[in-house]
Design a protein around this motif. Structure first.
Motif, PDB file in Angstrom:
ATOM      1  N   HIS A  31       0.846  -1.195   0.000  1.00 15.00           N
ATOM      2  CA  HIS A  31       0.000   0.000   0.000  1.00 15.00           C
ATOM      3  C   HIS A  31       0.882   1.245   0.000  1.00 15.00           C
ATOM      4  O   HIS A  31       2.040   1.206   0.410  1.00 15.00           O
ATOM      5  CB  HIS A  31      -0.937   0.006   1.213  1.00 15.00           C
ATOM      6  N   ALA A  32       0.325   2.356  -0.444  1.00 17.07           N
ATOM      7  CA  ALA A  32       1.061   3.626  -0.477  1.00 17.07           C
ATOM      8  C   ALA A  32       1.169   4.214   0.934  1.00 17.07           C
ATOM      9  O   ALA A  32       0.627   3.660   1.901  1.00 17.07           O
ATOM     10  CB  ALA A  32       0.355   4.587  -1.432  1.00 17.07           C
ATOM     11  N   GLU A  33       1.834   5.356   1.031  1.00 18.04           N
ATOM     12  CA  GLU A  33       2.095   5.991   2.328  1.00 18.04           C
ATOM     13  C   GLU A  33       0.810   6.215   3.101  1.00 18.04           C
ATOM     14  O   GLU A  33      -0.149   6.785   2.586  1.00 18.04           O
ATOM     15  CB  GLU A  33       2.819   7.335   2.134  1.00 18.04           C
ATOM     16  N   LYS A  34       0.831   5.778   4.354  1.00 19.76           N
ATOM     17  CA  LYS A  34      -0.368   5.886   5.193  1.00 19.76           C
ATOM     18  C   LYS A  34      -0.209   6.985   6.227  1.00 19.76           C
ATOM     19  O   LYS A  34       0.898   7.332   6.644  1.00 19.76           O
ATOM     20  CB  LYS A  34      -0.649   4.562   5.901  1.00 19.76           C
ATOM     21  N   ASP A  35      -1.339   7.517   6.647  1.00 17.74           N
ATOM     22  CA  ASP A  35      -1.383   8.510   7.711  1.00 17.74           C
ATOM     23  C   ASP A  35      -1.113   7.815   9.042  1.00 17.74           C
ATOM     24  O   ASP A  35      -1.122   6.586   9.112  1.00 17.74           O
ATOM     25  CB  ASP A  35      -2.763   9.192   7.715  1.00 17.74           C
ATOM     26  N   VAL A  73      -8.587   0.614   4.693  1.00 13.10           N
ATOM     27  CA  VAL A  73      -8.772   1.837   3.899  1.00 13.10           C
ATOM     28  C   VAL A  73      -7.553   2.107   3.024  1.00 13.10           C
ATOM     29  O   VAL A  73      -7.685   2.387   1.825  1.00 13.10           O
ATOM     30  CB  VAL A  73      -9.070   3.049   4.819  1.00 13.10           C
ATOM     31  N   ARG A  74      -6.351   2.041   3.586  1.00 17.61           N
ATOM     32  CA  ARG A  74      -5.139   2.368   2.824  1.00 17.61           C
ATOM     33  C   ARG A  74      -4.935   1.438   1.630  1.00 17.61           C
ATOM     34  O   ARG A  74      -4.392   1.836   0.606  1.00 17.61           O
ATOM     35  CB  ARG A  74      -3.917   2.382   3.729  1.00 17.61           C
ATOM     36  N   MET A  75      -5.373   0.183   1.759  1.00 20.59           N
ATOM     37  CA  MET A  75      -5.250  -0.769   0.642  1.00 20.59           C
ATOM     38  C   MET A  75      -6.208  -0.394  -0.485  1.00 20.59           C
ATOM     39  O   MET A  75      -5.819  -0.338  -1.649  1.00 20.59           O
ATOM     40  CB  MET A  75      -5.598  -2.194   1.103  1.00 20.59           C
ATOM     41  N   ARG A  76      -7.461  -0.169  -0.108  1.00 19.59           N
ATOM     42  CA  ARG A  76      -8.466   0.177  -1.118  1.00 19.59           C
ATOM     43  C   ARG A  76      -8.114   1.492  -1.793  1.00 19.59           C
ATOM     44  O   ARG A  76      -8.268   1.635  -3.012  1.00 19.59           O
ATOM     45  CB  ARG A  76      -9.854   0.219  -0.485  1.00 19.59           C
ATOM     46  N   TYR A 143       7.910   2.196  -0.002  1.00 16.39           N
ATOM     47  CA  TYR A 143       6.604   2.123  -0.652  1.00 16.39           C
ATOM     48  C   TYR A 143       6.702   2.031  -2.173  1.00 16.39           C
ATOM     49  O   TYR A 143       5.676   2.032  -2.841  1.00 16.39           O
ATOM     50  CB  TYR A 143       5.774   3.365  -0.314  1.00 16.39           C
ATOM     51  N   ASP A 144       7.895   2.000  -2.719  1.00 17.64           N
ATOM     52  CA  ASP A 144       8.074   2.208  -4.159  1.00 17.64           C
ATOM     53  C   ASP A 144       8.345   0.953  -4.984  1.00 17.64           C
ATOM     54  O   ASP A 144       8.767   1.051  -6.125  1.00 17.64           O
ATOM     55  CB  ASP A 144       9.207   3.205  -4.389  1.00 17.64           C
ATOM     56  N   LYS A 145       8.066  -0.227  -4.465  1.00 22.04           N
ATOM     57  CA  LYS A 145       8.397  -1.458  -5.188  1.00 22.04           C
ATOM     58  C   LYS A 145       7.142  -2.136  -5.737  1.00 22.04           C
ATOM     59  O   LYS A 145       6.108  -2.219  -5.084  1.00 22.04           O
ATOM     60  CB  LYS A 145       9.100  -2.459  -4.264  1.00 22.04           C
ATOM     61  N   ILE A 146       7.282  -2.646  -6.943  1.00 29.52           N
ATOM     62  CA  ILE A 146       6.298  -3.539  -7.546  1.00 29.52           C
ATOM     63  C   ILE A 146       7.048  -4.838  -7.835  1.00 29.52           C
ATOM     64  O   ILE A 146       8.071  -4.821  -8.521  1.00 29.52           O
ATOM     65  CB  ILE A 146       5.729  -2.972  -8.864  1.00 29.52           C
ATOM     66  N   PHE A 147       6.547  -5.930  -7.288  1.00 25.34           N
ATOM     67  CA  PHE A 147       7.155  -7.244  -7.528  1.00 25.34           C
ATOM     68  C   PHE A 147       6.319  -7.959  -8.587  1.00 25.34           C
ATOM     69  O   PHE A 147       5.136  -8.190  -8.403  1.00 25.34           O
ATOM     70  CB  PHE A 147       7.215  -8.062  -6.239  1.00 25.34           C
ATOM     71  N   GLU A 148       6.957  -8.285  -9.685  1.00 29.62           N
ATOM     72  CA  GLU A 148       6.301  -8.953 -10.810  1.00 29.62           C
ATOM     73  C   GLU A 148       6.690 -10.428 -10.797  1.00 29.62           C
ATOM     74  O   GLU A 148       7.846 -10.764 -11.011  1.00 29.62           O
ATOM     75  CB  GLU A 148       6.759  -8.288 -12.116  1.00 29.62           C
TER      76      GLU A 148
END
Length: 167
Positions: A31-35, A73-76, A143-148
């Motif tokens: 997930h992206a940066e969370k509060d 919430v952060r995932m959605r 937060y910046d990785k995508i694993f393919e």
């Protein structure tokens, strides 16, 4: 003649079963940066919202069949721009049930799947899918990785994304 047809049919079934996941690609992203508040289910920060749009942009030329998120919430919010862009509904999964989720993903009649997960579950899920862990851990501020995950050759390719966060 019947025996020949039966042999051909059995051979065809054997080949098609062995190639069941050959074209399957699963992308896994944290997930992206969370509060910081509320503590139990925080939304994304402004930077996280920017990153979620960057995620959708990264996938603009890749057709996703299914998007999975956990029920937070952060995932959605991370998956929402991509789901809207590709006109997809979000499917909820249990991030701690590694083996059953891996079986579900392998059985799915979908070639391209995105899974949005947590820093403490993504690498374990990759291993449950019978791939090697691409890195030791996912750090708290990473937060910046995508694993393919490419099933064809059991390869994990790591990508970085995020327009605001180029390093």
């Amino acid at each position: 003649m019947r025996i020949l047809i039966a042999i051909i049919l059995v051979a065809f079934l054997a080949v098609s079963c062995s190639n069941e996941n050959e074209n399957k690609v699963i992308y896994m992203v944290r997930h992206a940066e969370k509060d910081m508040v509320p503590k139990n289910d925080p939304p994304l920060t402004t930077d996280g919202v920017i990153r979620s749009v960057d995620l959708a942009s990264w996938f603009k030329n890749i057709d996703i069949d299914t998007v999975f998120t956990t029920d937070f919430v952060r995932m959605r919010e991370t998956a929402k721009p991509l789901a809207e862009q590709q006109n997809l509904e979000l499917s909820i999964y249990d991030a701690k049930d590694f083996e059953d989720f891996a079986k579900q993903l392998k059985k799915m009649d979908a070639d391209t799947i995105l899974v949005v997960g947590h820093s403490n579950t993504i690498l374990e899920q990759i291993e449950a899918l019978d791939f090697e862990r691409p890195q030791e851990e996912i750090k708290e501020k990473e937060y910046d990785k995508i694993f393919e995950l490419r099933f064809e050759n059991k390869e994990v390719i790591t990508h970085q994304y995020g327009s605001k966060f180029k390093e």
